[in-house]
Write a protein that holds these residues in place. Sequence first.
Motif, PDB file in Angstrom:
ATOM      1  N   GLN A 241       7.814  17.345 -11.560  1.00  0.00           N
ATOM      2  CA  GLN A 241       6.720  16.790 -12.371  1.00  0.00           C
ATOM      3  C   GLN A 241       5.435  16.742 -11.527  1.00  0.00           C
ATOM      4  N   LEU A 242       4.913  17.904 -11.228  1.00  0.00           N
ATOM      5  CA  LEU A 242       3.782  17.962 -10.298  1.00  0.00           C
ATOM      6  C   LEU A 242       2.488  17.474 -10.919  1.00  0.00           C
ATOM      7  N   ASP A 243       2.351  17.569 -12.237  1.00  0.00           N
ATOM      8  CA  ASP A 243       1.165  17.009 -12.886  1.00  0.00           C
ATOM      9  C   ASP A 243       1.119  15.496 -12.690  1.00  0.00           C
ATOM     10  N   LEU A 244       2.264  14.852 -12.853  1.00  0.00           N
ATOM     11  CA  LEU A 244       2.329  13.404 -12.646  1.00  0.00           C
ATOM     12  C   LEU A 244       2.119  13.069 -11.174  1.00  0.00           C
ATOM     13  N   LEU A 245       2.706  13.855 -10.279  1.00  0.00           N
ATOM     14  CA  LEU A 245       2.510  13.627  -8.839  1.00  0.00           C
ATOM     15  C   LEU A 245       1.037  13.731  -8.472  1.00  0.00           C
ATOM     16  N   THR A 246       0.350  14.692  -9.056  1.00  0.00           N
ATOM     17  CA  THR A 246      -1.096  14.857  -8.810  1.00  0.00           C
ATOM     18  C   THR A 246      -1.858  13.630  -9.285  1.00  0.00           C
ATOM     19  N   LYS A 247      -1.504  13.140 -10.465  1.00  0.00           N
ATOM     20  CA  LYS A 247      -2.159  11.947 -11.012  1.00  0.00           C
ATOM     21  C   LYS A 247      -1.923  10.740 -10.113  1.00  0.00           C
ATOM     22  N   GLN A 248      -0.704  10.559  -9.651  1.00  0.00           N
ATOM     23  CA  GLN A 248      -0.388   9.449  -8.751  1.00  0.00           C
ATOM     24  C   GLN A 248      -1.162   9.565  -7.443  1.00  0.00           C
ATOM     25  N   ALA A 249      -1.253  10.774  -6.930  1.00  0.00           N
ATOM     26  CA  ALA A 249      -1.962  10.985  -5.669  1.00  0.00           C
ATOM     27  C   ALA A 249      -3.429  10.615  -5.787  1.00  0.00           C
ATOM     28  N   HIS A 250      -4.056  10.973  -6.886  1.00  0.00           N
ATOM     29  CA  HIS A 250      -5.475  10.654  -7.066  1.00  0.00           C
ATOM     30  C   HIS A 250      -5.683   9.153  -7.269  1.00  0.00           C
ATOM     31  N   GLU A 251      -4.704   8.475  -7.833  1.00  0.00           N
ATOM     32  CA  GLU A 251      -4.839   7.027  -8.009  1.00  0.00           C
ATOM     33  C   GLU A 251      -4.682   6.282  -6.687  1.00  0.00           C
ATOM     34  N   PHE A 252      -3.680   6.644  -5.883  1.00  0.00           N
ATOM     35  CA  PHE A 252      -3.348   5.857  -4.696  1.00  0.00           C
ATOM     36  C   PHE A 252      -3.901   6.437  -3.398  1.00  0.00           C
ATOM     37  N   GLU A 253      -4.303   7.711  -3.414  1.00  0.00           N
ATOM     38  CA  GLU A 253      -4.866   8.367  -2.238  1.00  0.00           C
ATOM     39  C   GLU A 253      -4.034   8.099  -0.986  1.00  0.00           C
ATOM     40  N   PRO A 254      -2.760   8.485  -1.005  1.00  0.00           N
ATOM     41  CA  PRO A 254      -1.885   8.198   0.138  1.00  0.00           C
ATOM     42  C   PRO A 254      -2.169   9.109   1.317  1.00  0.00           C
ATOM     43  N   ARG A 255      -1.579   8.769   2.437  1.00  0.00           N
ATOM     44  CA  ARG A 255      -1.705   9.588   3.637  1.00  0.00           C
ATOM     45  C   ARG A 255      -0.942  10.899   3.483  1.00  0.00           C
TER      46      ARG A 255
ATOM     47  N   LYS B 254       0.837  -1.201   0.000  1.00  0.00           N
ATOM     48  CA  LYS B 254       0.000   0.000   0.000  1.00  0.00           C
ATOM     49  C   LYS B 254       0.873   1.253   0.000  1.00  0.00           C
ATOM     50  N   VAL B 255       0.520   2.207  -0.844  1.00  0.00           N
ATOM     51  CA  VAL B 255       1.215   3.490  -0.883  1.00  0.00           C
ATOM     52  C   VAL B 255       0.638   4.399   0.196  1.00  0.00           C
ATOM     53  N   VAL B 256       1.502   4.848   1.103  1.00  0.00           N
ATOM     54  CA  VAL B 256       1.050   5.805   2.117  1.00  0.00           C
ATOM     55  C   VAL B 256       1.757   7.150   1.972  1.00  0.00           C
ATOM     56  N   GLY B 257       2.759   7.225   1.084  1.00  0.00           N
ATOM     57  CA  GLY B 257       3.456   8.487   0.893  1.00  0.00           C
ATOM     58  C   GLY B 257       4.065   8.593  -0.488  1.00  0.00           C
TER      59      GLY B 257
END
Length: 286
Positions: free
Chosen positions: A40-54, A31-34
């Motif tokens: 590359q903040l656009d990609l970071l945003t996309k990753q965050a929405h996929e994994f919903e980390p803490r 599980k991704v928590v962080g």
Amino acid sequence: MRSNKNIAILGSTGSIGRSALDVIRSIEGLKVVGLSGHSQLDLLTKQAHEFEPRFVVATNPETRDSFKLPGLKQTEVLSGSDALEVMVTSGEVDIVLAAIVGQAGLDSTWAAIAAGKTVALANKETLVVAGNLMTELAKSSGATIIPVDSEHSAIFQALAAGNATEVRRIVLTASGGPFRDLNSDQLKHVTVEQALNHPIWEMGQKISIDSATMMNKSLEIIEARWLFGLRHDQIDVVIHPQSIVHSLVEFQDGSVIAQLSPPNMKLPIQYAFTYPDRVAGVCPRL
């Protein structure tokens, strides 16, 4: 795999980070928590929405006030490199993948080791600049360092075949990079584009350039010295263009144990995440 594992990825938008997320997608219990990214903040945003980390950390100070993740109510958005230490020391984190390139990854890796975490180490510069300090800190904190470089992962795995006192030497393999067959005159005319075009591995720009100059292997020799407690005369290097044998350990009795797999970083990443277990995943096979 024996239990669920919560993972924080330092440098999730880089090549190692992206491969790590592919591994996590394929294995139940990871599980991704962080997550953290720099430019590359656009990609970071996309990753965050996929994994919903803490936690999500944007380390570029210029984005301190502008980076937001609306809609992710359970995610704490942090800014600046200091915020990485908040994330890696959290009690919700079991494993920290240290994949920030260069000396920039030193402080966050130090914090993770000091907190006694399992550190999947893809940042060789950390051990190059502070290897003795890092290894001593791990001993005192109880942290576990599992190498993610393919060569050092291979050594880590092969060492399980014997005791540390039985090792005669290790042999790191090197592809030789894109210029291995050029003579000294030809080397005077190579271009950046050629240097970035590695014949075997898909890597970020810095590591690709370091591999083209063979500087990367020099760093790996220093990394191996600290990871495995070896003398310099116990570390050899051999050119192996196919990059199938990732490295070898020779024991005192003459036995040589090697680890083989297709040249793909997902296997050493997965091994670090699931250690000491081995499970099926997305890694290609011979």
